[in-house]
Scaffold this motif. Structure first.
Motif, PDB file in Angstrom:
ATOM      1  N   MET A   1       0.851 -19.152 -15.294  1.00  0.00           N
ATOM      2  CA  MET A   1      -0.126 -18.137 -14.870  1.00  0.00           C
ATOM      3  C   MET A   1       0.321 -17.514 -13.550  1.00  0.00           C
ATOM      4  SD  MET A   1      -4.164 -18.651 -13.969  1.00  0.00           S
ATOM      5  CE  MET A   1      -5.123 -17.335 -13.246  1.00  0.00           C
ATOM      6  N   GLN A   2       0.306 -16.196 -13.506  1.00  0.00           N
ATOM      7  CA  GLN A   2       0.720 -15.475 -12.312  1.00  0.00           C
ATOM      8  C   GLN A   2      -0.435 -15.398 -11.322  1.00  0.00           C
ATOM      9  OE1 GLN A   2       3.827 -14.368 -12.136  1.00  0.00           O
ATOM     10  NE2 GLN A   2       3.791 -13.200 -10.224  1.00  0.00           N
ATOM     11  N   GLY A   3      -0.178 -15.771 -10.074  1.00  0.00           N
ATOM     12  CA  GLY A   3      -1.199 -15.689  -9.046  1.00  0.00           C
ATOM     13  C   GLY A   3      -1.295 -14.284  -8.457  1.00  0.00           C
ATOM     14  N   THR A   4      -2.483 -13.936  -7.988  1.00  0.00           N
ATOM     15  CA  THR A   4      -2.711 -12.634  -7.356  1.00  0.00           C
ATOM     16  C   THR A   4      -2.539 -12.780  -5.855  1.00  0.00           C
ATOM     17  OG1 THR A   4      -4.319 -12.107  -9.098  1.00  0.00           O
ATOM     18  CG2 THR A   4      -4.323 -10.714  -7.118  1.00  0.00           C
ATOM     19  N   VAL A   5      -1.438 -12.215  -5.341  1.00  0.00           N
ATOM     20  CA  VAL A   5      -1.094 -12.374  -3.931  1.00  0.00           C
ATOM     21  C   VAL A   5      -1.685 -11.231  -3.116  1.00  0.00           C
ATOM     22  CG1 VAL A   5       0.795 -12.482  -2.263  1.00  0.00           C
ATOM     23  CG2 VAL A   5       1.021 -13.594  -4.508  1.00  0.00           C
ATOM     24  N   ILE A 134       4.180 -23.538   3.120  1.00  0.00           N
ATOM     25  CA  ILE A 134       2.954 -23.249   2.361  1.00  0.00           C
ATOM     26  C   ILE A 134       2.738 -24.319   1.304  1.00  0.00           C
ATOM     27  CG2 ILE A 134       1.869 -21.631   0.749  1.00  0.00           C
ATOM     28  CD1 ILE A 134       3.254 -19.378   2.192  1.00  0.00           C
ATOM     29  N   ARG A 135       1.515 -24.781   1.191  1.00  0.00           N
ATOM     30  CA  ARG A 135       1.134 -25.767   0.180  1.00  0.00           C
ATOM     31  C   ARG A 135       0.019 -25.166  -0.687  1.00  0.00           C
ATOM     32  NH1 ARG A 135       5.254 -27.176   1.454  1.00  0.00           N
ATOM     33  NH2 ARG A 135       5.955 -29.139   2.416  1.00  0.00           N
ATOM     34  N   LEU A 136       0.278 -25.082  -1.984  1.00  0.00           N
ATOM     35  CA  LEU A 136      -0.726 -24.595  -2.932  1.00  0.00           C
ATOM     36  C   LEU A 136      -0.435 -25.186  -4.302  1.00  0.00           C
ATOM     37  CD1 LEU A 136       1.093 -22.343  -4.566  1.00  0.00           C
ATOM     38  CD2 LEU A 136       0.388 -20.845  -2.726  1.00  0.00           C
ATOM     39  N   ASP A 137      -1.372 -25.016  -5.218  1.00  0.00           N
ATOM     40  CA  ASP A 137      -1.225 -25.565  -6.561  1.00  0.00           C
ATOM     41  C   ASP A 137      -0.444 -24.578  -7.435  1.00  0.00           C
ATOM     42  OD1 ASP A 137      -1.691 -27.517  -8.563  1.00  0.00           O
ATOM     43  OD2 ASP A 137      -3.231 -26.210  -9.428  1.00  0.00           O
ATOM     44  N   GLY A 138       0.836 -24.473  -7.121  1.00  0.00           N
ATOM     45  CA  GLY A 138       1.689 -23.545  -7.845  1.00  0.00           C
ATOM     46  C   GLY A 138       3.082 -23.539  -7.242  1.00  0.00           C
ATOM     47  N   VAL A 198       3.873 -15.898  -6.938  1.00  0.00           N
ATOM     48  CA  VAL A 198       3.287 -17.230  -7.067  1.00  0.00           C
ATOM     49  C   VAL A 198       2.977 -17.479  -8.533  1.00  0.00           C
ATOM     50  CG1 VAL A 198       1.362 -18.724  -6.441  1.00  0.00           C
ATOM     51  CG2 VAL A 198       2.328 -17.148  -4.745  1.00  0.00           C
ATOM     52  N   HIS A 199       3.510 -18.577  -9.061  1.00  0.00           N
ATOM     53  CA  HIS A 199       3.227 -18.985 -10.438  1.00  0.00           C
ATOM     54  C   HIS A 199       2.382 -20.249 -10.382  1.00  0.00           C
ATOM     55  CE1 HIS A 199       6.148 -16.193 -12.366  1.00  0.00           C
ATOM     56  NE2 HIS A 199       6.678 -16.254 -11.145  1.00  0.00           N
ATOM     57  N   LEU A 200       1.140 -20.122 -10.811  1.00  0.00           N
ATOM     58  CA  LEU A 200       0.198 -21.225 -10.709  1.00  0.00           C
ATOM     59  C   LEU A 200       0.463 -22.277 -11.781  1.00  0.00           C
ATOM     60  CD1 LEU A 200      -3.058 -19.141 -10.112  1.00  0.00           C
ATOM     61  CD2 LEU A 200      -1.543 -20.155  -8.399  1.00  0.00           C
ATOM     62  N   HIS A 201       0.101 -23.505 -11.465  1.00  0.00           N
ATOM     63  CA  HIS A 201       0.224 -24.587 -12.437  1.00  0.00           C
ATOM     64  C   HIS A 201      -0.831 -24.433 -13.524  1.00  0.00           C
ATOM     65  CE1 HIS A 201       2.247 -27.185  -9.107  1.00  0.00           C
ATOM     66  NE2 HIS A 201       3.090 -26.338  -9.672  1.00  0.00           N
TER      67      HIS A 201
END
Length: 285
Positions: A1-5, A134-138, A198-201
């Motif tokens: 899933m593509q994240g919206t930056v 940066i730390r995120l779920d992706g 950003v590609h989300l998990h």
């Protein structure tokens, strides 16, 4: 899933504030480097170190003020503190290497090019180490061609800044050079940001459980901002701040200051000769 930056979550507030800090750091750094090169009475190492720290802190502060406005709409993001601090150290140390090369080896084309490449790569390294924090779920991915463009911008900006430090002597020309440098450094940052996606998990409902970006970044920004303000005070009280070309190497003229008056925070008193009275001949007759 593509994240919206989103890079401008707070509108123009963060990019304008980031640009101002880049200009401030650049202006202070340029004046310190110029001071060390064009006045023989200066403590060269001290002024070069102050200039490198000012430029490094200015660039780092610009980066993370801009990152306050960075968000990924679907997830919460955070920052790894050790990596964030490491990016500041890299900025100061590598910029310092380039500054000291120019300060001690001169501004010959080959020397200037070498120093510009080293400094520019340091600026780019600071940016991408900061992004690695940066730390995120992706997963964060980069477009290689756009990254290469951002690195080239960083090298060109660094080379231009070092050239200005040895070629521009007046206060107003240095101010103009720092404004251009701020545009170049900010341009490098936002070009690097344009390279990322950003590609989300798959578990999109998860989020970063640590502190928010604002609560992490704002306290860390206090130190560099305070340093830049203190460096600004040191530079502003330097008596040679606004001297133009031709006056940097001139020593204090008679009557400029009382004997024993220090000329600058970075000007050792041992280098300032004091006129000793000559005893009259023939017993003063």
């Amino acid at each position: 899933m593509q994240g919206t930056v989103q890079g401008f979550h707070y509108g123009l507030v963060t990019p304008v504030a980031a640009y101002v800090m880049a200009c401030l750091g650049g202006a202070l750094g340029l004046r310190c480097i110029t001071r060390s090169l064009h006045n023989e009475a200066s403590w060269k190492g001290g002024w070069l170190a102050l200039g490198a720290a000012a430029i490094g802190c200015g660039i780092w502060t610009m980066h993370f003020i801009a990152m306050v406005g960075f968000q990924v709409e679907e997830v919460r993001i955070g920052y790894d503190v050790p990596l964030t601090v490491l990016s500041l150290a890299v900025a100061i140390v590598v910029v310092g290497i380039g500054v000291f090369i120019v300060g001690y080896r001169g501004a010959r084309p080959a020397t200037l090019a070498t120093a510009g490449v080293v400094t520019g790569l340091g600026v780019a390294a600071m940016h991408y180490i900061g992004m690695a924090a940066i730390r995120l779920d992706g997963d964060i991915r980069y477009d290689t061609a756009t990254v290469a463009v951002s690195v080239v911008i960083a090298i060109v900006a660094a080379t231009a800044a070092l050239w200005a430090s040895v070629s521009v002597h007046g206060f107003l020309p240095s101010l103009g050079a720092s404004l251009v440098m701020g545009i170049a450094v900010s341009g490098m940052h936002y070009t690097g940001m344009a390279a990322m996606s950003v590609h989300l998990h798959a578990t999109s409902g998860a989020s970063w459980d640590g502190d928010s970006p604002t609560s992490l970044l704002l306290p860390m920004l206090i130190g560099p901002v305070v340093f830049l303000l203190l460096a600004g005070v040191v530079v502003m009280f330097d008596p040679l701040l606004v001297l133009g070309d031709g006056d940097w190497s001139r020593g204090p003229a008679a009557g400029d200051a009382p004997a024993g008056t220090p000329g600058s925070f970075f000007e050792p008193g041992a280098r300032r000769s004091e006129q000793q009275p000559v005893p009259p001949r023939d017993g003063g007759r």
